[in-house]
Every structure is written in structure tokens, then in C-alpha cells.
Motif scaffolding. Sequence first.
Motif, PDB file in Angstrom:
ATOM      1  N   GLU A   1      59.288 -34.581  41.322  1.00  0.00           N
ATOM      2  CA  GLU A   1      58.629 -34.002  40.146  1.00  0.00           C
ATOM      3  C   GLU A   1      58.960 -32.535  39.929  1.00  0.00           C
ATOM      4  N   THR A   2      59.567 -31.899  40.927  1.00  0.00           N
ATOM      5  CA  THR A   2      59.731 -30.444  40.870  1.00  0.00           C
ATOM      6  C   THR A   2      61.184 -30.052  40.615  1.00  0.00           C
ATOM      7  N   PHE A   3      61.334 -29.035  39.766  1.00  0.00           N
ATOM      8  CA  PHE A   3      62.673 -28.589  39.392  1.00  0.00           C
ATOM      9  C   PHE A   3      62.779 -27.079  39.544  1.00  0.00           C
ATOM     10  N   ARG A   4      63.950 -26.633  39.930  1.00  0.00           N
ATOM     11  CA  ARG A   4      64.212 -25.200  39.995  1.00  0.00           C
ATOM     12  C   ARG A   4      65.309 -24.906  38.969  1.00  0.00           C
ATOM     13  N   MET A   5      64.984 -24.034  38.033  1.00  0.00           N
ATOM     14  CA  MET A   5      65.911 -23.776  36.941  1.00  0.00           C
ATOM     15  C   MET A   5      66.284 -22.306  36.887  1.00  0.00           C
ATOM     16  N   LYS A   6      67.574 -22.065  36.739  1.00  0.00           N
ATOM     17  CA  LYS A   6      68.061 -20.692  36.578  1.00  0.00           C
ATOM     18  C   LYS A   6      68.484 -20.535  35.124  1.00  0.00           C
ATOM     19  N   VAL A   7      67.943 -19.537  34.468  1.00  0.00           N
ATOM     20  CA  VAL A   7      68.217 -19.338  33.045  1.00  0.00           C
ATOM     21  C   VAL A   7      68.784 -17.936  32.818  1.00  0.00           C
ATOM     22  N   HIS A   8      69.743 -17.860  31.902  1.00  0.00           N
ATOM     23  CA  HIS A   8      70.305 -16.569  31.524  1.00  0.00           C
ATOM     24  C   HIS A   8      69.282 -15.830  30.656  1.00  0.00           C
ATOM     25  N   ALA A   9      68.775 -14.721  31.149  1.00  0.00           N
ATOM     26  CA  ALA A   9      67.791 -13.907  30.400  1.00  0.00           C
ATOM     27  C   ALA A   9      67.888 -12.482  30.944  1.00  0.00           C
ATOM     28  N   PRO A  10      68.968 -11.778  30.586  1.00  0.00           N
ATOM     29  CA  PRO A  10      69.262 -10.489  31.233  1.00  0.00           C
ATOM     30  C   PRO A  10      68.172  -9.431  31.072  1.00  0.00           C
ATOM     31  N   LEU A  11      67.554  -9.349  29.892  1.00  0.00           N
ATOM     32  CA  LEU A  11      66.521  -8.324  29.696  1.00  0.00           C
ATOM     33  C   LEU A  11      65.314  -8.568  30.592  1.00  0.00           C
ATOM     34  N   ILE A  12      64.928  -9.840  30.686  1.00  0.00           N
ATOM     35  CA  ILE A  12      63.771 -10.183  31.514  1.00  0.00           C
ATOM     36  C   ILE A  12      64.113  -9.943  32.986  1.00  0.00           C
ATOM     37  N   ALA A  13      65.352 -10.299  33.370  1.00  0.00           N
ATOM     38  CA  ALA A  13      65.781 -10.120  34.762  1.00  0.00           C
ATOM     39  C   ALA A  13      65.696  -8.647  35.154  1.00  0.00           C
ATOM     40  N   GLU A  14      65.997  -7.779  34.201  1.00  0.00           N
ATOM     41  CA  GLU A  14      65.997  -6.346  34.483  1.00  0.00           C
ATOM     42  C   GLU A  14      64.581  -5.797  34.637  1.00  0.00           C
ATOM     43  N   GLU A  15      63.654  -6.284  33.826  1.00  0.00           N
ATOM     44  CA  GLU A  15      62.308  -5.701  33.780  1.00  0.00           C
ATOM     45  C   GLU A  15      61.303  -6.359  34.719  1.00  0.00           C
ATOM     46  N   ARG A  16      61.514  -7.618  35.045  1.00  0.00           N
ATOM     47  CA  ARG A  16      60.427  -8.373  35.693  1.00  0.00           C
ATOM     48  C   ARG A  16      60.101  -7.858  37.098  1.00  0.00           C
ATOM     49  N   LYS A  17      58.825  -8.003  37.416  1.00  0.00           N
ATOM     50  CA  LYS A  17      58.377  -7.684  38.771  1.00  0.00           C
ATOM     51  C   LYS A  17      57.564  -8.877  39.262  1.00  0.00           C
ATOM     52  N   ALA A  18      57.352  -8.909  40.572  1.00  0.00           N
ATOM     53  CA  ALA A  18      56.615 -10.028  41.164  1.00  0.00           C
ATOM     54  C   ALA A  18      55.258 -10.176  40.489  1.00  0.00           C
ATOM     55  N   GLY A  19      54.883 -11.420  40.225  1.00  0.00           N
ATOM     56  CA  GLY A  19      53.581 -11.697  39.631  1.00  0.00           C
ATOM     57  C   GLY A  19      53.642 -11.949  38.140  1.00  0.00           C
ATOM     58  N   GLN A  20      54.769 -11.618  37.511  1.00  0.00           N
ATOM     59  CA  GLN A  20      54.849 -11.783  36.052  1.00  0.00           C
ATOM     60  C   GLN A  20      55.360 -13.171  35.660  1.00  0.00           C
ATOM     61  N   PHE A  21      55.147 -13.506  34.402  1.00  0.00           N
ATOM     62  CA  PHE A  21      55.519 -14.839  33.933  1.00  0.00           C
ATOM     63  C   PHE A  21      56.248 -14.753  32.592  1.00  0.00           C
ATOM     64  N   ILE A  22      56.740 -15.882  32.164  1.00  0.00           N
ATOM     65  CA  ILE A  22      57.370 -15.968  30.834  1.00  0.00           C
ATOM     66  C   ILE A  22      56.638 -17.064  30.046  1.00  0.00           C
ATOM     67  N   ILE A  23      56.851 -17.070  28.734  1.00  0.00           N
ATOM     68  CA  ILE A  23      56.408 -18.209  27.931  1.00  0.00           C
ATOM     69  C   ILE A  23      57.647 -18.799  27.294  1.00  0.00           C
ATOM     70  N   LEU A  24      57.766 -20.107  27.345  1.00  0.00           N
ATOM     71  CA  LEU A  24      58.951 -20.715  26.731  1.00  0.00           C
ATOM     72  C   LEU A  24      58.567 -21.841  25.789  1.00  0.00           C
ATOM     73  N   GLN A  25      59.540 -22.126  24.946  1.00  0.00           N
ATOM     74  CA  GLN A  25      59.445 -23.237  24.009  1.00  0.00           C
ATOM     75  C   GLN A  25      60.769 -23.977  24.123  1.00  0.00           C
TER      76      GLN A  25
END
Lengths: 278, 492
Positions: free
Chosen positions: A13-37
Amino acid sequence: MNKIIENLQLSDETFRMKVHAPLIAEERKAGQFIILQVHEKGERIPLTIVDSDEKEGSITLIFQAIGKTTHLLANLGEGDSIAHLVGPLGNPTHIENFGKVICVGGGIGTAPLYPIAKSLKGAGNKIYSIIGARRKGLVILEKEMKEISEELIITTDDGSCGLKGLVTEPLRELSQKTPKPDLVIAIGPAIMMKACCEVTKEFNIPTLVSLNTIMIDGTGMCGGCRVNVGSEVKFVCVDGPEFDGHKVDFDNMIKRLAAYKKFEDDEHHRCHMKLGIK
Amino acid sequence: MSFHHPERLESEAKILLNTLWEKRNSLSAKDRLAIPVQEMPSQNPEERISNFAEVALGYSETQAKLEALRCLQCKNKPCVIGCPVKIEIPSFIQAIIDGNLQKAADIIKENSLLPAVCGRVCPQEDQCQKPCTAAIALKDPNKAVSIGRLERFVADWGMKNGAKTPSVKKETGIKFAIIGSGPGGIVAAADLRREGHSVTMFEAFHKPGGVMIYGIPEFRLPKVIVEHEISTLIKMGVEVRTDFVVGRTRKLLDLINKDGYKAAFIATGAGLPKFMNIEGESLVGVFSSNEYLTRINLMKAYDREVSDTPLFLSKTIAVFGGGNVAMDTARSARRMGSTVHLFYRRTENEMPARKEEIENAKYEGIIFHTLQNAKRFIGDQYGKLKAIECLKYELGNPDSSGRPRPVEIKGSEFSFDTDAAIVAIGNECNPLISKTTPGLNANKWGNIIIDDSGKTSLDKIYAGGDIVLGSATVILAMGQGRTAAQSINNIL
């Protein structure tokens, strides 16, 4: 935009996905999340960022295929795109050297737990980890958590991996050991976080939980994510996602999470039929 | 408005216009005041409560001409004084009579960039139409010249007849950032782009348009109109970046210091729903109007075949509030098949909503409960809303807003059974940008503080619209967008 670099099935049931998102990769810190559609007409769902690679411009997400959107996501592969991805959202975890920290992950909750544990380790904390799952096939990030932990305890409901039982049992044991833990972080299903908080309250150990509620915008506009924390109403998206677990009204949160349950069950059934997932 | 059959209105207007047309330039004030107010043609309420198509259908040319003849062409133009952006109202009305709709459209466009939007959502009865001489002469505020309807007529004509994309001056190579793609942002973006600057408009959602997309429903403001305005911006060369939360995806000051933007305009709107802070407000079945409307408007949750976003369906819904958002919410819920009850602490006279929307709501079967409000929400054993304890009110002395204060009647509690409730009592300022931008001053309500030029406490950072004004209107946001764009252009 938001091209998928890889989508690895970790368990049934579990998947690990790597997505190209350079701006988010630069800014994110532990504990943060994204919203996707997933597609233009898709619903917006929050997912925690597990890891990022600034050089590659990628972020890593881990999700469980439990609803319509996560099923659609599970069926995407390398080269496909996610229609919309926004973040990083929420407040980063406050990282400092607390001393001894117990990290408890329940099911898919180990995914958001891992980056926090890793950052805490980096700040000099001694990490003791407990990860729990229903059964062996659903245990995730075992190797990664082991690398950063002084000790890693695994529990499964059926005993197919590690100890048979719930995470609260080893948590109780660790809570009683000296030196007394300085902090507990518990992330997982609401019911599991509630149980962990009941244990740590007994021993008076500060406990952080990370909440994953229903959200639309993720910027404080809709209020769908509100939770009762102590005597206050807080928005998980802008005030959280982390809160003092001893103050969170988990019973109300659990009920609010089920607000669309009937709708979701129908969709879940339809997804399994359409996508051929067991 | 209620319900006015388009064909009947057209045939009546035709007969009257025929008798007046010959002497249209020599009509006396008395003749003009004798022309009845042209009602807005609308969809039949019985049909419209099961669709999301626009309710108000817009004037025919005949009706527009007849309504235009009601204008007395006052020398002192009280209507222009009442208009926040000072549209030359008598001139555009005269152009309608002269049959020069292009000219009418151009006159409006000089001062308003979003006439098709403003013609639909502006509170005209409190602005341009309030001081209208016709209304004063006829001693009835409802008999003012229908300026808003005429504006809409002209704007819709303009859209249909290929409104020109505004020309853009020679590229300056200077970059500006606009934060938010609602009315304030759109106007500032257009004005700066016209001067030849590079403009990027950032939007947190996946679709630009702000409150016009997520808040105001399709049946009051069709989304094609907003999309048309955005596509004009794109044709002019404005870059629109969706899925971008300034303050999170990128810090505001990083846009200036790292990304080369010369200045930024913050137009992020109010966007923080107010709750009543009463017992039971977190029960399942209690929502903010923002959440309910966003699910319906932005996420299209009303269309099960198309949208994956769930919507809470209920037999009964109680909506709390008396503004436009409360009306939008109540009318949306009605279209989802609920019996809708609207509760307001004061009387209908004090409701801030546009009169037309209040009437529309009534015709659509919304049940009004004035001088009543919730005291607490009552849940069942599953944590779901089952009833509301309400309280009755009476009007007291005027408060700081000038409206009579609602005063609780002690011991008037009663129980109202419902399985859903929506709180639509307004918005506060979303603190996300001020919280993530050190040195950006806001007042205690979270409104960003600006000077007359639109500048904030930080250099190169400007702000306008609801983030400054609190919950205000589309037209005021546009006005501030224009002021800030001028100031930004002047700093060069």
C-alpha cells in the motif's frame, strides 16, 4: 512541471515518490508539507515532505494508497507529472539539542517522522525510535530510522515483525528509563498519537505531535483543518502542523477526519475496481 | 430582482422606447423620471435552484437604452463622486443612448479595469447609485438609475465584441512582483505591464482570480469573465505563477534581494475566516463559508462527475451572517438540495449584502431568521452537529459602525435542529506574509499598514486591497492596486 523522477512501491500500500520541485527542495525544512492535486479536477491533499535533494531539485514523498487521490498517485510513474504541487507549507519543526528524544512513528506516520528525527540527530540529540505498523509489509523506513537511532524498536499488530503489539508498550518502557527522555515526538494515526500522549502525560514528558487533517488551501483561508488545542482553536496548516500533544483534542479531530467518510468509502471502492489495486 | 422574465421585459421596453426614441434628446426631467426602472431579466427561481448558471441575465440593448434615458445628466455628477474609482458615469450612459457602445466601454475602461466584474458585484446602492438625483427626486433609493446594470451591459458587449488588449510600452527590463491574483493584483499587474515593465503575478491556488474564483459563485459571477480578464493579462505579457505561496515557497524579501524584483505589491486579500468562538464550533457539520464556497466554486464539488473534492451534503443548513458571502453560501447550499435557513443578529435593513442578492436569496426559498443568532452548537454521540441553541435579539443604540447594536434578549434561548451550519460572518487578514516578513508592520487586526502611496513599512514593498482594508469590496481593492502601481512606477 512537477515531473515524477521515480515512484517506488515500498509495500503493498505504500509508495515512495521523488518529484521534481526545485523551489520547494530549496526552501523546505523538516516538518513541512506540500499540497498536491493529481489532475486538474482532483482534490487537494496534504502530504509531508520526507526528504529533498537541492542539487537534483527534487523532493521525496511517501504515501499510502488509501483514497482516490493516493490511488491515482500510486499509478503514476517516472516521467508522468502531477498537475499541481504547492509548498512547502506549515511551520518547520523547531530543532535544537533537547538531549534524549524518543521518536514514535505509526504506519505511514514514520514518513513525516523521519526528516524530523534526522534533523534532531543532526542537532546533537540522542534518538530512540519506535516504529509500528499493522504488519511486516507496512513497516517503512526501517533502515533509515536505524541509521540515526541509538535504538530502534519495531512493533506490529500481528507480530510478523519486531514485537507483537502497539507502540505504546515500548514507549512506556523507554519513558521510565533514566535518563528521563527530554522530548517525545509521535506521528501517525490520530488514535495512535492520542494513546502515546496518554502514556507520556503520565511521565510528564513534553510531547510533540504532527497533525494531518483535512485541508483545501493550506494557507489559513478555509479553516477546514481546525483543531482544538487547549482552550484555543488552531489551524493545522498555518499554526501547525506540530502541536503540544498533551493539549490536542484528539477525539474531536478523529471525528472531523471522518467527516467525508461515506464519500471516501464510495470512492475507495470505485478506485479499487478501476485501478485493479487489491 | 427576484424573477423577471426576459421576453416580457424586452417587449414592454420595446413599446416604451418606441414612444420616446424620437424625442430622446429633448426629454424633460419629468419625462425621464416617468420611465420605470428597468428590471434585471433573470432565470426562473424554480429552475435556477437546480443549476449554477448565472441568475441575472443582463439587459437587452432596448432595456439598456431605456434605462440610460432615465439619467438626468446632472452637471454636478453626484454618481461620479459616489464611485470609488470615479468612472465618468453620465458620459458612458450618454454613449449608450448615442449607440456608441465602443465609446461607452472605453470611458469605463479609463477608470475600471474589471467592469464586467464590478457591474455584477459592486455594492452600487451604497456607492454611485446612492446619491443619484433620480432616486432623490423619486424619494426611493430603489429608483436610482441602474448604473451597475448599465455598466455590466457595456462590459459584456465589450467582451463579446473583441475588447482590445491594452497596448504595452517599450520593454523597460525592470521586474515587479504582484502577490495575489484577485482584483487588486490584476489591476496593479495590468497598470505596471502597460508601462513596459516585466510583471510576475504569484498565486497560491492552482487557478488565478482570488476571491472571484474561490469565493463568488458561478451563478453570480461566471468564471469565464474572470478567466477572460486573466487571459488579457497573459496576452499583455504578464507572467502568472500559480501554486506559489509567497512567504513559504519563497520569502517576500528573497523576491527582492535574490530574484531581482525591483518592488512587490501585496494583494493577498483577507482570507482568514472569522468564527463565532462558541461551544461546539468544531463539530462535524460546522464549516466556514470560505471552506464551503471554495469546495463548490474552486474545486467544483457540485459536479460529482467532474470533481474529486467531496462536499458535505445535508438536509438542512443554517447559515450565519448577513453579507454577500452569507447570501452566496446560502444560495449555493440551496442548489445542493438543502433546505437553507439564514440567521442574522440584526434586521434585514442592516444586512451588508447587496439588496439584489437578498431578494434573490428569498426568491430561491432561503428562510430568513432575523434578530437571531447561535449561542452554541450541539452535537450527537458521534460528534456531529444535530442542533443549534439560538438566542433572540432586539435592536439597541447604534454602535461604532453606525448600525443599531444587536442586544440579546435574556432567556430567549431556543433549539433549532440542523445537520449542518456555515459561519459566514466575515474574514480577517491572513497573517502568512506579515508573519514571514520581518519588519513588515501590521495593525492588531493583521491589516498591513500603508501610507497614501500604498507603501508599507518596508522599502520597495507595497500593499493594497483586503489585506489592508479588511473585508472590503472588489472596487476598493482595484483602486488601491491602481494607486500602488502608480507609486511603484514613480519610484523608478
